[in-house]
Design an enzyme around this catalytic site. Structure first.
Site, mmCIF file in Angstrom:
data_model
loop_
_atom_site.group_PDB
_atom_site.id
_atom_site.type_symbol
_atom_site.label_atom_id
_atom_site.label_comp_id
_atom_site.label_asym_id
_atom_site.label_seq_id
_atom_site.Cartn_x
_atom_site.Cartn_y
_atom_site.Cartn_z
ATOM 1 N N GLN A 1 0.811 -1.214 0.000
ATOM 2 C CA GLN A 1 0.000 0.000 0.000
ATOM 3 C C GLN A 1 0.849 1.270 0.000
ATOM 4 O O GLN A 1 0.651 2.170 -0.829
ATOM 5 C CB GLN A 1 -0.895 -0.008 1.242
ATOM 6 N N ASP A 2 1.806 1.367 0.925
ATOM 7 C CA ASP A 2 2.577 2.600 1.039
ATOM 8 C C ASP A 2 3.443 2.835 -0.182
ATOM 9 O O ASP A 2 3.633 3.980 -0.624
ATOM 10 C CB ASP A 2 3.449 2.570 2.299
ATOM 11 N N ASP B 1 15.137 -10.679 -2.945
ATOM 12 C CA ASP B 1 14.922 -10.743 -1.503
ATOM 13 C C ASP B 1 15.810 -9.712 -0.806
ATOM 14 O O ASP B 1 17.035 -9.805 -0.876
ATOM 15 C CB ASP B 1 15.264 -12.153 -1.006
ATOM 16 N N LEU C 1 10.311 0.360 3.262
ATOM 17 C CA LEU C 1 8.946 -0.021 3.627
ATOM 18 C C LEU C 1 8.822 -1.534 3.799
ATOM 19 O O LEU C 1 7.737 -2.027 4.131
ATOM 20 C CB LEU C 1 7.958 0.439 2.543
ATOM 21 N N ALA C 2 9.907 -2.268 3.578
ATOM 22 C CA ALA C 2 9.858 -3.730 3.634
ATOM 23 C C ALA C 2 9.507 -4.191 5.042
ATOM 24 O O ALA C 2 10.079 -3.715 6.028
ATOM 25 C CB ALA C 2 11.196 -4.317 3.208
ATOM 26 N N ALA C 3 8.567 -5.128 5.139
ATOM 27 C CA ALA C 3 8.153 -5.603 6.453
ATOM 28 C C ALA C 3 7.284 -6.837 6.348
ATOM 29 O O ALA C 3 6.592 -7.044 5.355
ATOM 30 C CB ALA C 3 7.367 -4.510 7.189
ATOM 31 N N SER D 1 4.107 -7.369 7.560
ATOM 32 C CA SER D 1 3.338 -6.157 7.806
ATOM 33 C C SER D 1 2.171 -6.288 8.769
ATOM 34 O O SER D 1 1.440 -5.329 8.969
ATOM 35 C CB SER D 1 2.826 -5.600 6.465
ATOM 36 N N SER E 1 6.583 1.906 13.554
ATOM 37 C CA SER E 1 5.176 1.575 13.789
ATOM 38 C C SER E 1 4.740 1.908 15.206
ATOM 39 O O SER E 1 5.531 1.790 16.152
ATOM 40 C CB SER E 1 4.959 0.070 13.545
ATOM 41 N N GLU F 1 3.102 0.068 16.879
ATOM 42 C CA GLU F 1 3.165 -1.191 17.629
ATOM 43 C C GLU F 1 4.367 -1.244 18.561
ATOM 44 O O GLU F 1 4.413 -2.097 19.448
ATOM 45 C CB GLU F 1 3.202 -2.375 16.655
ATOM 46 N N TYR G 1 6.542 -8.636 15.971
ATOM 47 C CA TYR G 1 6.494 -7.500 15.041
ATOM 48 C C TYR G 1 6.914 -6.213 15.747
ATOM 49 O O TYR G 1 7.787 -5.479 15.277
ATOM 50 C CB TYR G 1 5.075 -7.366 14.486
ATOM 51 N N ARG H 1 -5.161 -1.309 0.709
ATOM 52 C CA ARG H 1 -4.938 -2.248 1.804
ATOM 53 C C ARG H 1 -5.310 -3.674 1.389
ATOM 54 O O ARG H 1 -6.342 -3.895 0.762
ATOM 55 C CB ARG H 1 -5.793 -1.866 3.005
#
Length: 351
Positions: free
Chosen positions: A17-18, A56, A78-80, A82, A123, A125, A147, A182
């Site tokens: 998304q981002d 990768d 932005l790699a995660a 997610s 994040s 989180e 995460y 999303r």
């Protein structure tokens, strides 16, 4: 005087998304955009001017050759893995992607191009269940999932490299940000999809949830804890914040959020109201979807980015839900899944 050189920008984890919104913004600003994804290039044609690199990012040789080959002026990582719930089943991969990859990028910048500006997507989180009513850059971090713990490691290590080596390396502590891009594995999109399907007269849907069950079955959607409250913003606004952070003369860390919080129940109410339905007629609480470990309340205090960078979100909660529901109605009517839904939305690995 010659023409000013266009900035070369590398976006890692660009297929999510981002990446969709950030690449669009960078192209509009005249940047030369290189994007990395693990499996495939982005299917959206308006992003076709981007140079895609498939591989990768946790492969050290691939990442080294990517950065050495592009020699970017800016990197947005932005790699995660997610979704926090996924990290319990993929703890090692979560650590490799969410924690150690950002550190490796810093090492490669020191090796190849220390003047490159670096943005790391952090994040909310990292805060866990904060005792503070709102969370800012000084809020204590007590993450509650692999995460969150991995994101906190990356957040701290970026600051350490910035101090130790003078890298222009910044983090954005991103609160929940949603959009039509999303994946359906996210509760916001799941609700938008269900409301859209109901409005079109469907009682069963072909799209499935994370357990492989139809998102809408017998006219009802199964959800977990409806009392969980989140600071919901629009992803398009948040990538503008990322851009301002990188363009600022001094690297730093910033909370990015709206300053408002809404419950999952409110999201349901808003989505179903839009299509003239009562959410209580179409939502079941499924105990199997209740999470033992979850952050129950997030709300950003984004005073710092508002005052230092003059950023503020443009899209409010009601408009955000409306955008998502209407996009899902169009998607279902055209029988074309939204492009931000790789692997049917079940894995949500943005790298």
């Amino acid at each position: 005087m010659g023409m000013p050189l266009r900035r070369k920008v590398l976006v890692t984890g660009a297929s999510g998304q981002d990446g969709y919104y950030l690449i669009d913004l960078l192209q509009k600003q005249g940047c030369i955009v290189h994007a990395q994804s693990r499996r495939q290039t982005h299917p959206n044609s308006h992003l076709s001017g981007t140079y895609w690199h498939v591989g990768d990012p946790t492969d050290g040789d691939f990442l080294d050759s990517l950065i050495a080959g592009v020699m970017p002026d800016e990197i947005y990582n932005l790699a995660a893995i997610s979704r926090p719930v996924l990290s319990w089943g993929l703890p090692r991969e979560t650590a490799e992607v969410n924690a150690f990859l950002p550190q490796q990028i810093c090492e490669l910048l020191l090796k190849h191009k220390p003047g490159c500006r670096f943005f790391q997507a952090s994040s909310s989180e990292i805060f866990g269940d904060s005792a503070d009513r709102v969370q800012n850059e000084q809020t204590p971090c007590v993450p509650k999932s692999p995460y969150g713990a991995a994101k906190l490691y990356a957040h701290r290590i970026i600051g350490a490299y910035r101090t130790q080596y003078g890298l222009h390396a910044s983090t954005g502590i991103l609160f929940n940000h949603e959009s039509p891009q999303r994946p359906l594995s996210f509760v916001s999109q799941k609700i938008a999809y269900a409301a859209a399907a109901i409005s079109l007269g469907l009682s069963h849907t072909p799209e499935t949830d994370e357990r492989g069950r139809p998102i809408l079955r017998d006219g009802k959607i199964a959800l977990g804890d409806l009392s969980v409250r989140r600071d919901f913003g629009f992803a398009g606004d948040y990538v503008e914040a990322m851009r301002l952070i990188v363009q600022h003369h001094a690297a730093d860390d910033y909370v990015i959020g709206t300053g408002e919080d809404h419950s999952i129940e409110e999201f349901c109410n808003e989505a179903f109201n839009l299509v003239g339905r009562k959410w209580t007629d179409h939502v079941n609480v499924d105990p199997g979807l209740l999470r033992k470990v979850d952050s129950h309340y997030t709300r950003a205090n984004a005073a710092k980015i508002r005052s230092v960078l003059n950023w503020q979100p443009k899209v409010g909660f009601r408009e955000l839900v409306s955008i998502m529901v209407k996009a899902q109605i169009d998607s279902i009517q055209s029988n074309v899944p939204l492009s931000g839904e790789p692997d049917n939305g079940r894995r949500s690995v943005e790298c």
